[in-house]
Design an enzyme around this catalytic site. Sequence first.
Site, PDB file in Angstrom:
ATOM      1  N   GLN A 103      33.616  41.179  42.738  1.00 23.65           N
ATOM      2  CA  GLN A 103      34.683  42.368  42.860  1.00 23.65           C
ATOM      3  C   GLN A 103      34.725  41.593  44.083  1.00 23.65           C
ATOM      4  O   GLN A 103      34.715  40.888  45.418  1.00 23.65           O
ATOM      5  CB  GLN A 103      34.291  43.353  44.318  1.00 23.65           C
ATOM      6  N   HIS A 127      39.306  49.118  42.350  1.00 25.06           N
ATOM      7  CA  HIS A 127      39.956  49.493  41.087  1.00 25.06           C
ATOM      8  C   HIS A 127      39.552  48.972  39.446  1.00 25.06           C
ATOM      9  O   HIS A 127      38.433  48.889  39.968  1.00 25.06           O
ATOM     10  CB  HIS A 127      40.968  48.094  41.192  1.00 25.06           C
ATOM     11  N   PHE A 128      39.739  49.394  38.167  1.00 24.76           N
ATOM     12  CA  PHE A 128      39.190  49.396  37.412  1.00 24.76           C
ATOM     13  C   PHE A 128      40.237  48.766  36.029  1.00 24.76           C
ATOM     14  O   PHE A 128      41.301  48.993  36.545  1.00 24.76           O
ATOM     15  CB  PHE A 128      39.369  51.078  36.580  1.00 24.76           C
ATOM     16  N   HIS A 129      39.625  47.660  35.902  1.00 28.07           N
ATOM     17  CA  HIS A 129      40.319  46.882  34.917  1.00 28.07           C
ATOM     18  C   HIS A 129      40.852  47.640  33.562  1.00 28.07           C
ATOM     19  O   HIS A 129      39.181  48.248  33.225  1.00 28.07           O
ATOM     20  CB  HIS A 129      39.522  45.599  35.023  1.00 28.07           C
ATOM     21  N   ASP A 131      47.258  43.246  36.348  1.00 31.07           N
ATOM     22  CA  ASP A 131      46.724  41.927  36.471  1.00 31.07           C
ATOM     23  C   ASP A 131      47.886  40.128  36.626  1.00 31.07           C
ATOM     24  O   ASP A 131      48.178  40.034  35.677  1.00 31.07           O
ATOM     25  CB  ASP A 131      44.994  41.540  35.310  1.00 31.07           C
ATOM     26  N   ILE A 132      47.892  40.056  37.609  1.00 31.89           N
ATOM     27  CA  ILE A 132      48.401  38.411  38.123  1.00 31.89           C
ATOM     28  C   ILE A 132      47.735  37.426  36.952  1.00 31.89           C
ATOM     29  O   ILE A 132      48.586  36.475  36.173  1.00 31.89           O
ATOM     30  CB  ILE A 132      48.852  38.349  39.036  1.00 31.89           C
ATOM     31  N   ASN A 161      33.984  45.919  39.138  1.00 28.15           N
ATOM     32  CA  ASN A 161      33.375  45.196  40.158  1.00 28.15           C
ATOM     33  C   ASN A 161      32.766  45.843  41.120  1.00 28.15           C
ATOM     34  O   ASN A 161      33.721  45.743  41.988  1.00 28.15           O
ATOM     35  CB  ASN A 161      34.121  44.149  40.195  1.00 28.15           C
TER      36      ASN A 161
HETATM   37  P1  AMP Z   1      38.485  42.399  41.051  1.00 28.82           P
HETATM   38  O1  AMP Z   1      37.595  40.279  41.305  1.00 28.82           O
HETATM   39  O2  AMP Z   1      38.258  42.614  40.942  1.00 28.82           O
HETATM   40  O3  AMP Z   1      38.104  42.313  42.593  1.00 28.82           O
HETATM   41  O4  AMP Z   1      39.697  41.798  40.531  1.00 28.82           O
HETATM   42  C1  AMP Z   1      40.452  41.827  41.886  1.00 28.82           C
HETATM   43  C2  AMP Z   1      41.993  40.992  40.444  1.00 28.82           C
HETATM   44  O5  AMP Z   1      43.003  41.053  41.067  1.00 28.82           O
HETATM   45  C3  AMP Z   1      41.527  40.091  39.510  1.00 28.82           C
HETATM   46  O6  AMP Z   1      41.561  40.048  38.155  1.00 28.82           O
HETATM   47  C4  AMP Z   1      42.857  39.175  40.266  1.00 28.82           C
HETATM   48  O7  AMP Z   1      43.877  38.506  38.898  1.00 28.82           O
HETATM   49  C5  AMP Z   1      43.674  40.601  40.386  1.00 28.82           C
HETATM   50  N1  AMP Z   1      45.023  40.464  41.419  1.00 28.82           N
HETATM   51  C6  AMP Z   1      45.210  39.773  43.031  1.00 28.82           C
HETATM   52  N2  AMP Z   1      46.383  39.285  43.045  1.00 28.82           N
HETATM   53  C7  AMP Z   1      47.024  40.121  42.621  1.00 28.82           C
HETATM   54  C8  AMP Z   1      48.047  40.465  42.279  1.00 28.82           C
HETATM   55  N3  AMP Z   1      48.926  40.220  43.988  1.00 28.82           N
HETATM   56  N4  AMP Z   1      49.007  41.358  41.442  1.00 28.82           N
HETATM   57  C9  AMP Z   1      47.889  41.782  40.620  1.00 28.82           C
HETATM   58  N5  AMP Z   1      46.875  41.452  40.247  1.00 28.82           N
HETATM   59  C10 AMP Z   1      46.222  40.535  41.269  1.00 28.82           C
END
Ligand code: AMP
Length: 133
Positions: A92, A98-100, A29-30, A85
């Site tokens: 979300q 996607h799974f964190h 995750d970025i 989420n």
């Molecule tokens: P969600 O809120 O569950 O949709 O989570 C989206 C996640 O994607 C967040 O934790 C962001 O930090 C992550 N994210 C967004 N863009 C990128 C990217 N280019 N590379 C890696 N993670 C990302």
Amino acid sequence: MDCVFCQIIKGKIPAQLVYEDDTSVAFLDINPTTPGHTLVMPKAHHANFEEIDEAGLAAVMRAVKKVGQSLKDNLGVAGYNVYENNDPIAGQVIPHIHFHVIPRYPGDGLELWPQGKYESGEAEKILNKIKIN
Ligand code: AMP
Ligand code: ZN
């Protein structure tokens, strides 16, 4: 227009790949909640639990298990959280399921959700609505 995760999967934008197989991918995750916070997802675009089929879900959960094991083995953490989420109301932001996978460190400050109490009879009413027969 591809979603940001589809663009990563197609190699159009960079990511730090943790794991990949035929159907699933995992990358850092970025904006990590804790160091090693990894996102695990199907390569195919499905928005949420309702859109992905059971075989796809089983495949991505196998990848989640592998990533969790790597976090434990290689970061020395004693545990991790797995979050998904499901839909914007649940937080979300990117509509590609996607799974964190979030490794947990002592004192990392990650708080879980608040919990309350049911009013008298409320739990039974809810249960009657959601119970799957
Ligand atoms: P969600 O809120 O569950 O949709 O989570 C989206 C996640 O994607 C967040 O934790 C962001 O930090 C992550 N994210 C967004 N863009 C990128 C990217 N280019 N590379 C890696 N993670 C990302
Ligand atoms: Zn996508």
